[in-house]
Design an enzyme around this catalytic site. Structure first.
Site, PDB file in Angstrom:
ATOM      1  N   ILE A  28      -3.865   3.669  -6.163  1.00  0.00           N
ATOM      2  CA  ILE A  28      -4.142   4.048  -4.772  1.00  0.00           C
ATOM      3  C   ILE A  28      -2.849   4.206  -3.999  1.00  0.00           C
ATOM      4  O   ILE A  28      -2.674   5.128  -3.198  1.00  0.00           O
ATOM      5  CB  ILE A  28      -5.034   2.989  -4.098  1.00  0.00           C
ATOM      6  CG1 ILE A  28      -6.385   2.900  -4.801  1.00  0.00           C
ATOM      7  CG2 ILE A  28      -5.219   3.299  -2.624  1.00  0.00           C
ATOM      8  CD1 ILE A  28      -7.247   1.763  -4.304  1.00  0.00           C
ATOM      9  N   GLY A  29      -1.923   3.294  -4.198  1.00  0.00           N
ATOM     10  CA  GLY A  29      -0.684   3.334  -3.438  1.00  0.00           C
ATOM     11  C   GLY A  29       0.364   2.448  -4.062  1.00  0.00           C
ATOM     12  O   GLY A  29       0.064   1.572  -4.876  1.00  0.00           O
ATOM     13  N   GLY A  49       4.150   0.436  -3.038  1.00  0.00           N
ATOM     14  CA  GLY A  49       5.197   0.065  -2.100  1.00  0.00           C
ATOM     15  C   GLY A  49       6.398  -0.444  -2.849  1.00  0.00           C
ATOM     16  O   GLY A  49       6.464  -0.398  -4.086  1.00  0.00           O
ATOM     17  N   MET A  60       7.352  -3.440  -3.322  1.00  0.00           N
ATOM     18  CA  MET A  60       7.173  -4.698  -4.035  1.00  0.00           C
ATOM     19  C   MET A  60       5.894  -4.759  -4.862  1.00  0.00           C
ATOM     20  O   MET A  60       5.672  -5.726  -5.568  1.00  0.00           O
ATOM     21  CB  MET A  60       7.153  -5.867  -3.030  1.00  0.00           C
ATOM     22  CG  MET A  60       8.426  -5.959  -2.214  1.00  0.00           C
ATOM     23  SD  MET A  60       9.895  -6.102  -3.237  1.00  0.00           S
ATOM     24  CE  MET A  60      11.174  -5.791  -2.019  1.00  0.00           C
ATOM     25  N   GLY A  61       5.048  -3.751  -4.778  1.00  0.00           N
ATOM     26  CA  GLY A  61       3.817  -3.855  -5.526  1.00  0.00           C
ATOM     27  C   GLY A  61       3.040  -2.560  -5.566  1.00  0.00           C
ATOM     28  O   GLY A  61       3.464  -1.536  -5.047  1.00  0.00           O
ATOM     29  N   LYS A 117      -4.421  -5.609  -6.008  1.00  0.00           N
ATOM     30  CA  LYS A 117      -3.028  -5.537  -5.570  1.00  0.00           C
ATOM     31  C   LYS A 117      -2.185  -6.347  -6.547  1.00  0.00           C
ATOM     32  O   LYS A 117      -2.452  -7.529  -6.782  1.00  0.00           O
ATOM     33  CB  LYS A 117      -2.892  -6.102  -4.154  1.00  0.00           C
ATOM     34  CG  LYS A 117      -1.504  -6.004  -3.553  1.00  0.00           C
ATOM     35  CD  LYS A 117      -1.540  -6.458  -2.092  1.00  0.00           C
ATOM     36  CE  LYS A 117      -0.188  -6.332  -1.423  1.00  0.00           C
ATOM     37  NZ  LYS A 117      -0.244  -6.738   0.002  1.00  0.00           N
ATOM     38  N   ASP A 153       2.700 -10.163  11.348  1.00  0.00           N
ATOM     39  CA  ASP A 153       3.199  -8.841  10.970  1.00  0.00           C
ATOM     40  C   ASP A 153       2.177  -7.757  11.296  1.00  0.00           C
ATOM     41  O   ASP A 153       1.962  -6.828  10.519  1.00  0.00           O
ATOM     42  CB  ASP A 153       3.546  -8.802   9.482  1.00  0.00           C
ATOM     43  CG  ASP A 153       4.394  -7.576   9.110  1.00  0.00           C
ATOM     44  OD1 ASP A 153       5.075  -7.032  10.008  1.00  0.00           O
ATOM     45  OD2 ASP A 153       4.382  -7.173   7.940  1.00  0.00           O
TER      46      ASP A 153
END
Length: 779
Positions: free
Chosen positions: A17-18, A20, A22-23, A40, A141
């Site tokens: 799906i995506g 980043g 870091m993961g 994730k 955040d």
């Protein structure tokens, strides 16, 4: 991980799906329960990574699992499972169907979201935060990328990776000590920035920043330097939202400003109080009183933070080159944590920077070109004896030699005025070498010649070489003349200009910001060089994907130039041209058309019908007509423009070909596809012969050929053309560039139309994987 990998004999990973830094986030199937989920996975760190850093990341990941699993609310992502498989930490969550707020803004062409949607999001997030805070958890955040709106309208808070549990102060301290920023600068509260203890009211401040951005299109402190953003949060009152967007309801403006109060005690008491105020405001039951501070409308003050970055300047002759950027003033001794000094600005929801080559819309042309100044040289003018009157660093050469070099220097400038830049460069290099031998490398006359060398390099497409040349001149002038001398500033501004040529708009923006600050201090806001720098700032804001700000600033500069120089002065018209361009970027094509028409008429009267700037405004008029669906008028305009461009510049001139391209596009829009195909092929052949097969203009023409072939049903020929486009873009831009992927998508479409469905399906799957790899994780 392979697509078919099975985690703990239960979760089968299906589609990425995506991804980043870091993961990764995968769509997966829970084989035990037969349901789709999101998994994730924390990216494994190799031995080259700092082990303390790796430990912190793993601790954050475990914290996210623990915190999210403890929260049961429709506005918070549901966590099903957590564990470790073959050294990889994984988190299993509900699979969400929707987009985060950052993606919604980008999908809305970086314009603010509809008012009703903004208010609804505010109410739902307030409700979810209320539940979170009642559990003793502070998110820490909140930002647009961490708030999702599902297709059914439900809003969910995601990513509790740095949330603080009430009993978890020790872990928080260790995370901070590790030097990993606790939050994103554009959405951090003043107390969070100051390294102080935070509570639920810090989340309310961050939510205020998010709501400000989705309601207006920009964050409250929309600066690209992290330090300036942090100081803005701490010291500067934000502008009321309605100064950006008048249709926002008054109650919402006041609620968000209250959330952005500097002192936590001046914000709403809690998320429940916030939600009540939103509900009351929506129903109109009672007015909502501002808790924080009076608005600018009440005080008469201007609450906007001062600009912290400038934009690049246009191509201009030497004397108009603005005074060089001067370095940003020293940072004051602020009460900010140690980690802030090295902090990057992070990612706002909008305005992402594209430093690669951009292939324009085939229906569009080169728009919003940088202003071209009209004067000649910033170099010190020689006196009767050929000297500049400035101190020499070596014994003076003979007056005759100095006079000769000054004359050759002027000849080089004259060659540049005539557009003979290669010859001008040769002259300036020879003069620079001779001046250095007799005067020294840092003598102002030597640096003036080096400056002109850089300028000719920038005008002949050698931007990287020009950047080095201007950097050396700026350093030499700072040593000899000082950092604030106009000539030092001029060299720095030229540095910014070539950074823009290289597509490094963010860096150019920072340099121009320093130049503008220096000019406003030393010359005042109405000096022509100050106005030129502001014009360039507006230009660069547009290239940074911030068209609303660009339009507002360009409009102000146009008004100031009209007041000081007159409505028909070339500089005034150049800025009005930029105003029109930003209106187009904002989708306000009717206003853009009217402005371009006014500029074209004024330029024809002031400069002549055949002046390049007049013809450029006519071209943009045609673009606007096409965007408004008035293709018949656009077609007529382009026929006349092609004739005029051919007469002025010749049939192979780049601007003639651009006008012919516009003609072909509008022939297609009118359904005249055979004529459009002929026009596109002829333009493509000329461009390939003069520019090369991989030049962006050539590739755009080849794509236009493919489009026409497709409309004519000649799918085999269209497939060949689209493949050529994809190959060229892949070589120039890379295989994962959006323009390359778009060409491959066109290729797949052709395969589908030819009945080659298996090949088409395989290509579509490949493209989906490429896009997923470059997408932001939705959780």
């Amino acid at each position: 991980m392979a697509d078919t990998r099975l985690i703990q004999s239960r979760y089968r990973l299906l589609d990425l799906i995506g991804r980043g830094g870091m993961g990764e986030v995968w769509r997966a199937r829970d084989e035990s329960l037969g349901r789709l989920v999101a998994v994730k996975c924390l990216k494994p760190m190799g031995p080259q990574h700092d082990q303390a850093f790796t430990r912190v990341l793993r601790e954050r990941f475990r914290r996210e699992a623990r915190v999210a699993a403890s929260l049961q609310h429709r506005g918070i992502t549901v966590v099903h499972d957590f564990g470790e498989h073959e050294g990889v930490l994984y988190l299993v969550m509900e699979l969400l169907d929707g987009h985060n707020l950052s993606q919604l803004l980008e999908g809305n062409q970086q314009r603010p979201l509809p008012v009703e949607q903004v208010v609804d999001i505010a109410e739902q997030v307030a409700d979810a935060l209320g539940h979170t805070h009642r559990q003793g958890i502070v998110h820490r955040d909140l930002k647009p990328a961490n708030i999702m709106r599902l297709t059914d309208g439900t809003v969910k808070i995601c990513d509790f990776g740095i949330a603080r549990l009430g009993h978890d102060i020790g872990v928080t301290s260790r995370l901070t000590t590790a030097g990993i920023a606790m939050g994103t600068p554009h959405y951090m509260s003043p107390e969070q920035i100051g390294g102080k203890e935070v509570d639920h009211r810090s989340d309310l401040y961050s939510l205020g920043c998010v709501l400000y951005e989705i309601a207006t299109g920009v964050p409250p402190f929309d600066l690209d330097d992290a330090w300036a953003v942090l100081v803005g949060h701490r010291d500067t009152q934000p502008e009321p939202l309605r100064t950006h967007r008048a249709e926002l309801p008054g109650f919402f403006d006041r609620v968000v400003l209250d959330l952005l109060a500097k002192a936590p005690d001046e914000r709403p008491a809690d998320a429940g109080d916030l939600r009540r105020r939103i509900v009351l405001g929506r129903t109109g039951e009672q007015p909502v009183t501002s808790l924080a501070y009076p608005s600018a409308a009440l005080t008469g003050g201007h609450l906007a933070p001062p600009p912290a970055a400038l934009r690049p300047t246009p191509e201009r002759p030497t004397s108009e080159r603005q005074e060089p950027d001067r370095p940003a003033p020293d940072r004051p001794n602020l009460e900010l944590p140690a980690w802030a000094g090295n902090m990057t600005s992070g990612h706002k929801a909008t305005g992402s920077l594209n430093r690669g080559i951009h292939l324009p819309d085939p229906a569009a042309g080169l728009t919003g070109r940088w202003t071209t100044a009209t004067s000649t040289a910033t170099a010190p003018q020689p006196g009767a004896d050929g000297s500049t009157g400035l101190p020499h660093t070596r014994p003076a050469a003979t007056p005759g030699l100095l006079a000769e070099l000054a004359g050759r220097h002027s000849s080089g400038i004259d060659l540049g005025r005539l557009g003979r830049w290669e010859e001008a460069g040769d002259v300036h290099r020879a003069v620079a070498a001779r001046r250095e031998s007799v005067l020294g490398p840092d003598h102002p006359d030597t640096l003036a010649s080096r400056y002109e060398v850089g300028f000719t390099l920038s005008r002949t497409g050698r931007a990287a070489d020009a950047l080095r040349a201007f950097g050396q001149v700026a350093a030499g002038r700072e040593r000899t003349l000082g950092p604030d001398h106009p000539q030092t500033l001029a060299a720095r501004q030229e540095t910014a200009y070539v950074l823009g040529q290289l597509g490094r708009h963010f860096e150019a923006h920072q340099v121009y910001a320093a130049v503008l600050a220096a000019r406003e201090r030393s010359m005042g806001p109405d000096h022509p060089d100050t106005l030129r720098c502001r014009h360039n700032l507006a230009f660069n804001l547009s290239r940074l994907g911030r068209p609303e700000e660009s339009w507002q600033l360009a409009r102000q500069v146009a008004d100031d130039r009209a007041r000081l120089l007159g409505a028909t002065h070339p500089d005034t018209l150049a800025t009005r041209y930029e105003v029109a361009y930003t209106l187009g970027r904002l989708g306000r094509w009717a206003e853009a058309l009217e402005t371009y028409q006014d500029v074209a008429r004024a330029r024809a009267a002031a400069l002549g019908a055949d002046h390049p700037d007049t013809l450029a405004a006519r071209y943009e008029t045609g673009i606007s007509l096409g965007r408004l669906g008035r293709s018949a008028e656009a077609l007529e305009l382009y026929r006349g423009l092609v004739a005029d461009r051919t007469r002025v510049g010749g049939p192979s001139d780049a601007e003639t070909l651009r006008a012919r391209h516009g003609l072909g596009v509008n022939l297609g829009r009118m359904g005249h596809w055979e004529e459009a195909l002929t026009e596109a092929r002829e333009v493509c052949a000329i461009r390939e012969g003069t520019l090369g097969p991989d030049h962006p203009d050539t590739v755009i023409s080849r794509r236009e050929v493919a489009v026409a072939l497709g409309w004519l049903g000649r799918w085999t020929d269209a497939l060949t053309a689209y493949r050529q486009v994809a190959e060229a873009r892949g070589r120039v831009l890379g295989p994962d560039h959006p323009e390359t992927l778009a060409a491959r998508h066109d290729e797949a479409h052709c395969l589908d139309r030819l009945g080659r469905t298996e090949e088409a399906a395989g290509l579509y799957r490949t493209l989906a994987a490429h896009r997923a790899q470059n997408a932001l994780p939705p959780h």
